[in-house]
Write an enzyme that holds these catalytic residues in place. Structure first.
Site, PDB file in Angstrom:
ATOM      1  N   ASN A 184     -27.679 -67.730  20.829  1.00  0.00           N
ATOM      2  CA  ASN A 184     -26.395 -67.731  20.125  1.00  0.00           C
ATOM      3  C   ASN A 184     -26.434 -66.719  18.984  1.00  0.00           C
ATOM      4  O   ASN A 184     -27.244 -66.830  18.067  1.00  0.00           O
ATOM      5  CB  ASN A 184     -26.108 -69.132  19.582  1.00  0.00           C
ATOM      6  N   SER A 200     -16.148 -72.758  14.880  1.00  0.00           N
ATOM      7  CA  SER A 200     -15.995 -74.154  14.478  1.00  0.00           C
ATOM      8  C   SER A 200     -15.240 -74.266  13.169  1.00  0.00           C
ATOM      9  O   SER A 200     -15.235 -73.349  12.350  1.00  0.00           O
ATOM     10  CB  SER A 200     -17.374 -74.805  14.344  1.00  0.00           C
ATOM     11  N   GLU A 250     -20.938 -65.407   9.358  1.00  0.00           N
ATOM     12  CA  GLU A 250     -21.036 -66.686   8.663  1.00  0.00           C
ATOM     13  C   GLU A 250     -22.411 -66.844   8.025  1.00  0.00           C
ATOM     14  O   GLU A 250     -22.716 -67.892   7.459  1.00  0.00           O
ATOM     15  CB  GLU A 250     -20.760 -67.848   9.612  1.00  0.00           C
ATOM     16  N   CYS A 265     -18.074 -68.675  13.949  1.00  0.00           N
ATOM     17  CA  CYS A 265     -18.294 -67.584  14.905  1.00  0.00           C
ATOM     18  C   CYS A 265     -17.056 -66.728  15.147  1.00  0.00           C
ATOM     19  O   CYS A 265     -17.115 -65.762  15.912  1.00  0.00           O
ATOM     20  CB  CYS A 265     -18.765 -68.169  16.241  1.00  0.00           C
ATOM     21  N   SER A 286     -18.477 -81.085  18.532  1.00  0.00           N
ATOM     22  CA  SER A 286     -18.446 -79.629  18.697  1.00  0.00           C
ATOM     23  C   SER A 286     -18.061 -79.249  20.122  1.00  0.00           C
ATOM     24  O   SER A 286     -17.380 -78.241  20.339  1.00  0.00           O
ATOM     25  CB  SER A 286     -19.801 -79.021  18.322  1.00  0.00           C
ATOM     26  N   HIS A 307     -17.053 -66.836  24.091  1.00  0.00           N
ATOM     27  CA  HIS A 307     -18.047 -67.080  23.046  1.00  0.00           C
ATOM     28  C   HIS A 307     -19.098 -68.023  23.622  1.00  0.00           C
ATOM     29  O   HIS A 307     -18.771 -69.028  24.249  1.00  0.00           O
ATOM     30  CB  HIS A 307     -17.390 -67.717  21.822  1.00  0.00           C
ATOM     31  N   LYS A 309     -18.855 -74.611  31.179  1.00  0.00           N
ATOM     32  CA  LYS A 309     -17.836 -75.633  30.940  1.00  0.00           C
ATOM     33  C   LYS A 309     -16.503 -75.002  30.570  1.00  0.00           C
ATOM     34  O   LYS A 309     -15.438 -75.458  31.008  1.00  0.00           O
ATOM     35  CB  LYS A 309     -18.295 -76.579  29.829  1.00  0.00           C
TER      36      LYS A 309
END
Length: 470
Positions: A348, A382, A100, A134, A225, A269, A278
């Site tokens: 990231n 995203s 990206e 991503c 997000s 990811h 999470k």
């Protein structure tokens, strides 16, 4: 007058024998030479201690200046893969790139990789770039695998490259940056075999996007997000489980539904470390909802409340999140954490993040221990695109672990002052979209054997040079 075509005058060409065990034959990671400490960044930004290191779960963040771009990342990762594994350039029939980090609205990063193959006399190479935040690397991987499994396959292997430079404007997003790239050799009889079922979820969201073509920085809705990521893992995991159940039924197989109990090592990811925690906890929550009476959930507090929780409310319920992170902690520490080395050191890497997780896992687990195991992969981009899929380790990963040499390489990165990172971003901002210029960054910050940008001419044509090998 029409002339009839006699089909019998054409030679019928049969496809090569169908390949088996298509997957990842080899993997290589690239990351910049420099990184900064997130702990030092907390002090530099005058924020509370632990905000980045505990709140985000970050330790370090890779950085680069205007001497590097997505093309140098891809060139270095791919060339290193080819050289480490002595790959014949003529044995490659397809290259797919996911990124990206867009520096040209028309010309693909893949075209820059073709110079290497042209020198070897091979210009018959299919594939171009895939873009969606991503997720592009996973689209590239699926494309490469599907090509090899298709009737169009010509018997050669494929290469998949994914990479990005993740940078943010000054503010809350900046500590979640990073940089890196992955290159993978794809072919039959692989030690890492992609299993056939994918669970995919796609939707139209504005959680993270880059509409400003004069800037490298994204527009980000932080809370959206998070819920977008969580809802995507819910939906893609549900799609995978439904397809898995259908396949089992068609094969006449019984037994329980697919769950994390069928996975030895989950990989995700990683936008930042806490998000991976999470995500893993969310899969455990999904398994709990599917089978709440399973003995492993006997100690879950407030079981009835979680079973009655409306779905939308569950996406933002911090008590629920904390509860299942606690339930999942032992499994996270014993399995997921083994895939976090790249994320902890480089931050990231966008399209390279998921596969940096896979590389980290292969570097952390002994080949004899991981052989025969199943790895789950959650890909997310995203905007949004997401997939849940699995990899079976059918072969020996010793060569991959040795040639990656990942742990030593990560530890050898230079930890530089935070001001150096800020200066690097200022340099990138200053020269973004510039023509007729020579980058100002020092080539001392390039790894031996790495590619770097030498210049951009008045017509915006980029010239790349490879640094001498050590």
């Amino acid at each position: 007058m029409t002339v009839p075509i006699n089909a019998s005058t054409s030679q019928d060409v049969e496809a090569p024998p169908r390949p088996k065990d298509v997957g990842i034959l080899a993997i290589e990671m690239y990351f910049p030479k420099r990184c900064i400490s997130e702990e030092e960044l907390e002090a530099f930004d005058s924020v509370s201690k632990g905000k980045y290191t505990i709140g985000l779960g970050q330790k370090f963040m890779a950085c680069c200046d205007d001497r590097e771009d997505i093309n140098t990342f891809a060139l270095t990762a791919m060339t290193s893969l080819i050289e480490k594994y002595n790959v014949d350039p003529k044995s490659i029939g397809r290259i797919d790139v996911g990124t990206e980090t867009i520096i040209d609205k028309s010309k693909s990063t893949k075209t820059h990789l073709m110079d290497y193959f042209a020198e070897a006399g091979n210009t018959d190479v299919e594939g171009v770039d895939s873009k969606n935040a991503c997720y592009g690397s996973t689209a590239a991987l699926f494309n490469a695998v599907n090509w090899i499994e298709s009737s169009s396959w010509d018997g050669r292997n494929a290469i998949v490259v994914g990479g990005d430079i993740a940078i943010y404007a000054e503010g809350s997003g900046r500590p979640t940056g990073g940089a890196g790239a992955v290159a993978m050799l794809i072919g039959p009889n692989a030690p890492l075999v992609l299993e056939p079922i994918h669970g995919t979820h796609m939707a139209n969201t504005y959680d993270f996007y880059k509409p400003k073509l004069d800037s490298e920085y994204p527009e980000v809705d932080g809370q959206l997000s998070i819920t977008t990521y969580i809802s995507a893992i819910d939906a893609s995991y549900a799609a995978y489980r439904a397809k898995h159940a259908k396949a089992k039924k068609a094969a006449g197989l019984g037994g329980p539904a697919f769950s994390l109990a069928d996975v030895d090592y989950p990989v995700f990811h990683s936008p930042y470390g806490k998000m991976v925690q999470k995500a893993h906890a969310r899969l455990v929550y999904n398994d709990f909802l599917a089978n709440p009476d399973a003995p492993r959930y006997a100690q879950v507090p407030e079981r009835a409340a979680w079973l009655a929780q409306p779905y939308k409310a569950s996406l933002t319920d911090k008590t629920l999140e904390k509860t299942f992170m606690g339930v999942a902690k032992a499994q996270f520490d014993g399995t997921v954490e083994k895939g976090m080395r790249c994320a902890r050191r480089c931050g990231n890497m966008y399209t390279a993040s998921l596969y940096g997780g896979l590389a980290s896992l292969l570097a952390s687990v002994e080949p004899a221990e991981i052989r025969g195991k199943r790895i789950s992969m959650f890909a997310f981009g995203s905007g949004l695109a997401s997939s849940f899929f699995t990899i079976k380790v059918k072969g020996d990963t010793t060569e991959v672990q040795e040639k990656l040499d990942l742990i030593r390489r990560l530890e050898s990165m230079d930890v530089v002052p935070c001001q150096a990172y800020v200066d690097s971003l200022a340099l990138r901002e200053k020269n973004h979209n510039a023509g007729s210029y020579v980058p100002e960054g020092s080539i001392d910050n390039i790894w031996p054997g790495g590619y770097y940008l030498e210049s951009i001419d008045s017509k915006y044509r980029r010239k790349y040079i490879r640094a001498p090998k050590a």
